[in-house]
Design a protein around this motif. Structure first.
Motif, PDB file in Angstrom:
ATOM      1  N   ARG A 114      19.776  11.627  41.289  1.00  0.00           N
ATOM      2  CA  ARG A 114      20.493  12.540  40.187  1.00  0.00           C
ATOM      3  C   ARG A 114      20.243  12.461  38.631  1.00  0.00           C
ATOM      4  O   ARG A 114      19.943  13.128  37.678  1.00  0.00           O
ATOM      5  N   ASP A 115      20.790  10.820  38.319  1.00  0.00           N
ATOM      6  CA  ASP A 115      20.322  10.320  37.354  1.00  0.00           C
ATOM      7  C   ASP A 115      19.000  10.232  37.138  1.00  0.00           C
ATOM      8  O   ASP A 115      18.486  10.496  35.656  1.00  0.00           O
ATOM      9  N   LEU A 137      18.180  13.728  35.419  1.00  0.00           N
ATOM     10  CA  LEU A 137      19.671  13.501  34.336  1.00  0.00           C
ATOM     11  C   LEU A 137      18.815  13.298  32.995  1.00  0.00           C
ATOM     12  O   LEU A 137      18.599  13.389  31.465  1.00  0.00           O
ATOM     13  N   LYS A 162      18.852  18.067  38.825  1.00  0.00           N
ATOM     14  CA  LYS A 162      19.936  18.024  39.570  1.00  0.00           C
ATOM     15  C   LYS A 162      21.402  17.977  40.430  1.00  0.00           C
ATOM     16  O   LYS A 162      22.017  17.375  40.265  1.00  0.00           O
ATOM     17  N   ASP A 209      24.366  16.581  41.873  1.00  0.00           N
ATOM     18  CA  ASP A 209      25.459  16.806  42.655  1.00  0.00           C
ATOM     19  C   ASP A 209      26.248  17.615  43.890  1.00  0.00           C
ATOM     20  O   ASP A 209      27.266  17.169  43.359  1.00  0.00           O
ATOM     21  N   ASP A 214      30.020   8.311  39.334  1.00  0.00           N
ATOM     22  CA  ASP A 214      29.644   9.645  38.576  1.00  0.00           C
ATOM     23  C   ASP A 214      29.357   9.854  36.793  1.00  0.00           C
ATOM     24  O   ASP A 214      28.358   9.827  36.334  1.00  0.00           O
ATOM     25  N   GLU A 215      30.365   9.122  36.226  1.00  0.00           N
ATOM     26  CA  GLU A 215      30.926   9.204  35.015  1.00  0.00           C
ATOM     27  C   GLU A 215      29.860   7.787  34.471  1.00  0.00           C
ATOM     28  O   GLU A 215      29.096   8.251  33.428  1.00  0.00           O
ATOM     29  N   SER A 245      27.766   6.182  35.755  1.00  0.00           N
ATOM     30  CA  SER A 245      26.094   6.789  36.035  1.00  0.00           C
ATOM     31  C   SER A 245      25.514   8.260  35.469  1.00  0.00           C
ATOM     32  O   SER A 245      24.317   7.916  33.735  1.00  0.00           O
ATOM     33  N   SER A 246      26.383   9.018  34.293  1.00  0.00           N
ATOM     34  CA  SER A 246      25.248   9.792  33.439  1.00  0.00           C
ATOM     35  C   SER A 246      25.516   9.344  32.257  1.00  0.00           C
ATOM     36  O   SER A 246      24.690   9.905  32.052  1.00  0.00           O
ATOM     37  N   ASN A 247      26.911   8.190  32.250  1.00  0.00           N
ATOM     38  CA  ASN A 247      26.896   7.408  31.047  1.00  0.00           C
ATOM     39  C   ASN A 247      26.093   5.932  31.030  1.00  0.00           C
ATOM     40  O   ASN A 247      25.529   5.616  29.775  1.00  0.00           O
TER      41      ASN A 247
END
Length: 568
Positions: A183-184, A187, A238, A242, A300-301, A303-305
């Motif tokens: 996913r990352d 992203l 992505k 998710d 998840d947060e 990874s996103s950040n």
């Protein structure tokens, strides 16, 4: 997966935007909240145990403790909320301060390596997410600890149930990590396309006149469509991962629950356990599911950040290739004598300056002239210490310019550019950035010849300048910039084509100001204006990086072919 998040958290803490006391409270509050939450299922099982046994007294005692634990959990949650707010505000403000400090000290290559769109997105959007990294990390750790404790409790009831739960948890976390990596990846691609769109929008705003003149809109729309198409493709990929993270992966524990509950019901029917034990198992298995949901939400947060941390890290750890270290010479009694001694300099393997030598006396006006690309601006860049010479030396009052402290050198050498930048503030606020003393501001503006104009404005010095001072003329803007430079108390003033875009009357005014300023400043000016060359005390002629002439106007007109060509 652990290695990946370890690197992320290590990189985050290396940014230097944290407070140890705030971090301690953040971790402690998260840990207490997680541990107290674990006690709730145990208290619920005790209530069922004593109620089924007909023990009213112990049932009421258990209810009391259940309520006490529930209230304690709420208090711990509030404690964590306060700790999170305090830490987030501190980190957010600190990161923006660090980025601002970095940007104000960057070299000329900064925006070649880091785009303006990238910088703005990072400073105002990414920072808001990066501030949550510590909270997400501590939550993930404490939720994982809570899951481990819950597995131990289930193992104490039945080693088989504990083992099954442990295996299911490991499989779930492993599959989660794989999907997050995928996913990352997409992203990051999506964010690159967002930067491309932001960059294109910024260029459209800057070049709006050219776009209308040459009817570029259709071609620019094609670029935009290309960016949008790439973003759409990466967005769908992505979202696929998710969906796995939030739906498919949690179902592993969900299906496992049916198996565990089936075993417990069978054992109860066989008389091995009481109903209270079933309540305990259900409570702790549900607890594991809840903590896993919180755990993967935190991951998840994170990874996103992680992408946002990388972006902040890239800015704060950008290495200035050209900016130079300062020395320890703190002598502030600068007269303004400048000397280039056999200076040679190459930029990107091209010789820009070749064995140049000249002296500039204090309290003098020296014009630097030559064709475009001859090396005039390089002299200023070297004097501003944006680059270091390859050979030779540059002296200020017979001392190397690289030996002065930052404070001393910066306060004694200033530049006024052809297009000075004015902030969207009042005239006074712009001047405050250099010297907040209003009497000094008035004196500087009078000397720059702009005071009377300012006082003629309705709000005087409190007049708001908008969009880089578009509400005043370029000449008035130039004079305000000159006043701002005079407030710096610099002994050496560098003027880079300051009269090139001014009308004749303002140019004459600037000439008179220069004559006055040379009484107590050393002035160097890059210019193409013959009128300024004529009034200069000395003229330095540069051609292809070499000094090809030096003297007064009349002298050079007689015996210097390069200067004669410039006049024509």
């Amino acid at each position: 997966m652990i290695k990946r998040y370890y690197k992320l958290v290590k990189k985050y803490f290396s940014l230097g935007a944290n407070n140890k006391a705030l971090l301690f409270h953040l971790f402690l509050s998260a840990f207490l909240r997680s541990v107290v939450f674990l006690a709730i299922p145990f208290m619920a099982s005790l209530i069922v145990k004593y109620v089924t046994a007909g023990d009213l007294r112990m049932s009421l005692v258990s209810v009391f403790f259940f309520l006490s634990v529930s209230v304690t959990y709420v208090l711990c949650h509030h404690y964590n909320y306060v700790a999170y707010c305090n830490n987030s505000i501190f980190v957010h403000n600190k990161l923006q301060e660090l980025i601002m400090n970095k940007v104000t000290h960057y070299d000329e290559n900064f925006t070649k390596n880091i785009s303006v769109a990238y910088l703005i997105n990072t400073a105002f959007n990414d920072v808001g997410n990066v501030q949550q990294i510590a909270d997400e990390t501590f939550d993930a750790i404490t939720e994982l600890i809570g899951m481990f404790i819950a597995v131990i409790v289930l193992s104490s009831v039945s080693i088989y149930i504990g083992l099954i739960t442990f295996i299911l948890s490991i499989i779930t976390i492993s599959v989660l990590g794989r999907n997050m990596r995928k996913r990352d990846f997409y992203l990051e691609k999506q964010r690159i396309e967002q930067d491309n769109v932001a960059g294109l929008m910024g260029q459209v705003l800057d070049g709006s006149k050219e776009i209308k003149s040459f009817n570029m809109k259709e071609d620019l729309d094609k670029y935009l469509e290309g960016y949008k198409s790439a973003r759409k493709k990466n967005y769908f990929k992505k979202r696929f991962y998710d969906n796995n993270i939030f739906v498919t992966v949690p179902s592993i524990l969900g299906f496992g629950k049916l198996f565990v509950y089936g075993i417990m019901i069978y054992l109860i029917l066989q008389g091995y356990y009481e109903v209270a034990t079933l309540v305990l198992v259900i409570g702790y298995y549900e607890n594991i599911e809840t903590k896993y949901e919180n755990f993967y939400y935190c991951l998840d947060e994170l990874s996103s950040n992680s992408i946002r941390v990388d972006r902040v890290y890239n800015i704060l750890n950008y290495k200035n290739k050209n900016m130079l270290e300062f020395g320890e010479n703190d002598n502030d009694f600068i007269k303004g004598k400048i000397e280039f001694k056999n200076v040679s300099f190459n930029y990107e393997k091209v010789d820009v300056m070749k064995n140049v030598s000249f002296k500039v006396k204090p309290n003098s006006f020296t014009a630097i002239v030559g064709k475009s690309g001859s090396g005039k601006s390089t002299i200023f860049r070297l004097l501003l210490r944006l680059y270091k010479v390859d050979k030779g030396s540059i002296l200020l009052d017979d001392e190397s310019i690289y030996d002065y402290t930052k404070e001393i050198y910066s306060s004694n050498v200033s530049i006024v550019t052809q297009k000075p930048f004015i902030f969207d503030m009042s005239i006074r606020e712009n001047l405050n950035l250099v010297d907040a003393n209003h009497n000094n501001q008035i004196e500087a503006c009078k000397r720059a010849g702009i005071h009377d104009y300012i006082m003629s404005l309705k709000d005087g010095y409190n007049t708001k300048l908008v969009r880089d001072a578009e509400n005043i003329s370029s000449g008035q803007k130039q004079l305000i910039a000159l006043a701002r430079t005079l407030l710096s108390k610099s002994e050496v003033l560098l003027f880079d084509e300051v009269t090139s875009s001014l009308d004749m009357n303002t140019s004459k005014q600037v000439m008179e100001i220069l004559k006055d300023l040379k009484n107590d400043h050393t002035i160097l000016m890059i210019t193409h204006k013959p009128t300024l060359m004529k009034v200069a005390d000395e003229i330095i002629v540069i051609d292809h990086g070499k000094l090809v002439g030096k003297g007064k106007h009349e002298e050079l007109m007689k015996n210097n072919k390069y200067y004669q060509l410039l006049q024509k």
